[in-house]
Design a protein around this motif. Structure first.
Motif, short mmCIF file in Angstrom:
data_model
loop_
_atom_site.label_atom_id
_atom_site.label_comp_id
_atom_site.label_asym_id
_atom_site.label_seq_id
_atom_site.Cartn_x
_atom_site.Cartn_y
_atom_site.Cartn_z
N GLY A 124 26.02 31.51 44.88
CA GLY A 124 25.19 32.51 45.54
C GLY A 124 25.67 32.86 46.94
N ILE A 125 26.99 32.77 47.18
CA ILE A 125 27.55 33.09 48.49
C ILE A 125 27.38 34.59 48.76
N GLU A 126 26.99 34.89 50.00
CA GLU A 126 26.75 36.29 50.39
C GLU A 126 27.84 36.85 51.32
N ARG A 127 28.64 35.96 51.89
CA ARG A 127 29.69 36.40 52.81
C ARG A 127 30.83 35.37 52.76
N ILE A 128 32.04 35.85 52.81
CA ILE A 128 33.22 35.00 52.86
C ILE A 128 33.86 35.17 54.23
N HIS A 129 34.24 34.06 54.85
CA HIS A 129 34.95 34.14 56.12
C HIS A 129 36.14 33.20 56.10
N ALA A 130 37.29 33.71 56.53
CA ALA A 130 38.50 32.90 56.63
C ALA A 130 38.73 32.52 58.08
N GLY A 131 39.04 31.24 58.32
CA GLY A 131 39.23 30.76 59.68
C GLY A 131 40.55 31.15 60.29
N TRP A 132 41.49 31.64 59.49
CA TRP A 132 42.79 32.11 59.96
C TRP A 132 43.15 33.39 59.22
N ALA A 133 44.02 34.20 59.83
CA ALA A 133 44.36 35.50 59.24
C ALA A 133 45.48 35.41 58.20
N GLY A 135 47.06 32.52 55.23
CA GLY A 135 46.66 32.11 53.88
C GLY A 135 45.17 32.14 53.63
N PRO A 136 44.34 31.57 54.52
CA PRO A 136 42.89 31.61 54.28
C PRO A 136 42.35 33.04 54.11
N ALA A 137 42.86 33.98 54.91
CA ALA A 137 42.39 35.36 54.77
C ALA A 137 42.87 35.98 53.46
N THR A 138 44.06 35.59 53.01
CA THR A 138 44.53 36.07 51.71
C THR A 138 43.62 35.57 50.59
N ALA A 139 43.23 34.29 50.65
CA ALA A 139 42.30 33.76 49.65
C ALA A 139 40.96 34.48 49.72
N ALA A 140 40.47 34.72 50.93
CA ALA A 140 39.19 35.42 51.09
C ALA A 140 39.27 36.84 50.55
N TRP A 141 40.38 37.51 50.81
CA TRP A 141 40.60 38.88 50.34
C TRP A 141 40.59 38.94 48.81
N VAL A 142 41.32 38.03 48.18
CA VAL A 142 41.35 38.00 46.71
C VAL A 142 39.97 37.69 46.15
N ALA A 143 39.31 36.69 46.71
CA ALA A 143 37.97 36.34 46.22
C ALA A 143 37.00 37.50 46.38
N SER A 144 37.14 38.24 47.46
CA SER A 144 36.27 39.40 47.69
C SER A 144 36.57 40.51 46.69
N ARG A 145 37.83 40.76 46.44
CA ARG A 145 38.20 41.82 45.50
C ARG A 145 37.67 41.54 44.09
N LEU A 146 37.66 40.27 43.71
CA LEU A 146 37.19 39.92 42.37
C LEU A 146 35.67 39.86 42.29
N SER A 147 35.03 39.29 43.30
CA SER A 147 33.59 39.04 43.24
C SER A 147 32.74 40.16 43.82
N GLY A 148 33.34 40.99 44.70
CA GLY A 148 32.56 42.01 45.38
C GLY A 148 31.84 41.51 46.61
N ILE A 149 31.99 40.25 46.96
CA ILE A 149 31.34 39.70 48.15
C ILE A 149 32.15 40.10 49.37
N PRO A 150 31.55 40.65 50.41
CA PRO A 150 32.31 41.08 51.59
C PRO A 150 32.94 39.88 52.31
N PHE A 151 34.07 40.14 52.96
CA PHE A 151 34.74 39.06 53.68
C PHE A 151 35.11 39.50 55.09
#
Length: 412
Positions: A124-133, A135-151
């Motif tokens: 039930g996550i409502e927001r994704i945040h990556a602590g660095w721009a 690898g972590p942001a790449t993971a957040a970006w992919v997860a957002s693209r698939l799930s629709g959750i903003p990052f």
């Protein structure tokens, strides 16, 4: 304020060299921010403070043990989001990454994003945040693209200098971008001008407790202190060269250089010390745990941070050890790299010199040693500046406000 249930993504957590992130996360959680931390790699178990050991079990980790799950989740998303899955796999691995290490990190982050996307929906996550721009942001970006959750993501130092092969795309897709110094704002805006309005700046919070005033005896031999990872942006080779200048001038000093790195960087430092004949003057104690750093600040006369810009563009943002030294009212000499001048103003809160200039470093150290009253006055001004800029309570409120005002309504 309304705070979204947020997944915070990092490569490692907690990490002894990232106490500023640890405090950002834990202070925000204590203030009511519903953070859940996800690490793309396994556990970094060495040199953890007691506080870090306490929270470590609560982190959801991936790492090599997660490979079977990641492959399963990639197949799961390929059935449910075949077009987006194909776009991700056809795009991200083939970006122009700056080196093989960066490419590997981002490809792993992309794969991990498939599992994270599924985890986030289930949690039930409502927001994704990556602590660095990176690898972590790449993971957040992919997860957002698939799930629709903003990052969103934080952009700090070596994660954006130089920019990786997908930084502009991540900036375009992100709901918001957070940076920890003012110098990064125009740089990020130059990468993608249309994203300039997404960028917010919040300084890190001070991480050391019990910040007593250092006595600064300023008596020969003058006790110099430098702290940091042995990596390409710290400029410790230049510092050793500056020590050689001091030695030739007959200046009485001892340098304690605290830190560690891979065997090669450590060997390079030791070799430079040996070549300059400084083994009796330069001490390399290795890694020192964060909760013992106060003792070193109290036992020193001058703190030196010789940061440099690597030919690749990699650089520090504002090294947190500068704030820690000034919080102990220890006189500081630093270089004018990236956000450092926001803290160290030459002649006001410390001495600021150009990078890669051993002679200028030596001159500034000798000038501080020659006038203790002036050095202490600058350190006192620095302590006041640091207390205002990096106040944990103020900056934690700003972090919560960042998430509250950039949440929007629902998923993208």
């Amino acid at each position: 304020m309304s705070l979204p249930k947020t997944a915070y993504i990092l490569l490692w957590y907690p990490l002894p060299s990232e106490t500023f992130i640890f405090r950002e996360v834990e202070n925000a959680k204590a203030a009511g921010m519903p953070f859940s931390v996800y690490a793309l790699y396994g556990e970094a178990a060495k040199h953890l403070s007691s506080d870090m050991r306490r929270v470590s079990p609560s982190v959801t980790r991936l790492g090599l043990r997660a490979v079977p799950r990641i492959l399963t989740d990639m197949a799961w998303w390929a059935v449910r989001r075949p077009v987006e899955t194909a776009r991700i796999l056809a795009g991200i691995p083939w970006r122009r990454w700056s080196c093989l290490e960066v490419a590997g990190e981002n490809v792993w982050a992309m794969c991990a994003g498939f599992s994270l996307a599924r985890m986030f929906l289930e949690a039930g996550i409502e927001r994704i945040h990556a602590g660095w721009a990176n690898g972590p942001a790449t993971a957040a970006w992919v997860a957002s693209r698939l799930s629709g959750i903003p990052f969103s993501f934080s952009a700090r130092a070596g994660d954006i200098y130089p920019q990786d092969g997908a930084l502009a795309e991540k900036m375009r897709a992100a709901r918001a971008i957070l940076t920890n110094n003012k110098a990064n704002i125009p740089y990020l805006a130059s990468i993608l001008p249309e994203a300039a309005g997404k960028i917010s700046q919040i300084y890190n919070s001070l991480t050391l407790g019990g910040k007593s005033v250092s006595p600064v005896h300023m008596e020969p031999p003058y006790r110099l202190l430098a702290v940091g990872r042995f990596c390409r942006t710290k400029g410790f080779e230049v510092l050793i060269d500056a020590c050689a200048v001091l030695s030739r001038r007959g200046f009485p000093f001892q340098l304690t250089l605290v830190g560690a790195g891979l065997p090669l960087p450590t060997a390079v430092i030791r070799r430079r010390v040996r070549i300059h004949g400084l083994r009796a003057r330069v001490f390399l104690p290795g890694f020192v745990s964060h909760d013992r750093m106060g003792e070193l600040y109290a036992a020193s006369d001058i703190f030196v941070m010789p940061s440099v810009v690597h030919p690749s563009g990699d650089r520090d943002g504002i090294p947190n050890v500068i704030m820690e030294a000034l919080a102990h009212q220890l006189p500081v000499v630093a270089t004018d790299v990236c956000g450092i001048p926001e803290v160290v103003e030459d002649g006001v809160t410390g001495r600021l010199v150009g990078q890669r200039d051993p002679g200028a470093l030596a001159d500034a150290i000798m000038a501080l040693a020659a006038d203790r009253d002036r050095a202490v006055a600058m350190a006192e001004a620095g302590r006041k500046r640091v207390a205002a800029m990096f106040d944990p309570e103020t900056n934690t409120r700003s972090v919560l406000d960042f998430f509250a005002r950039t949440t929007g309504n629902g998923r993208d």
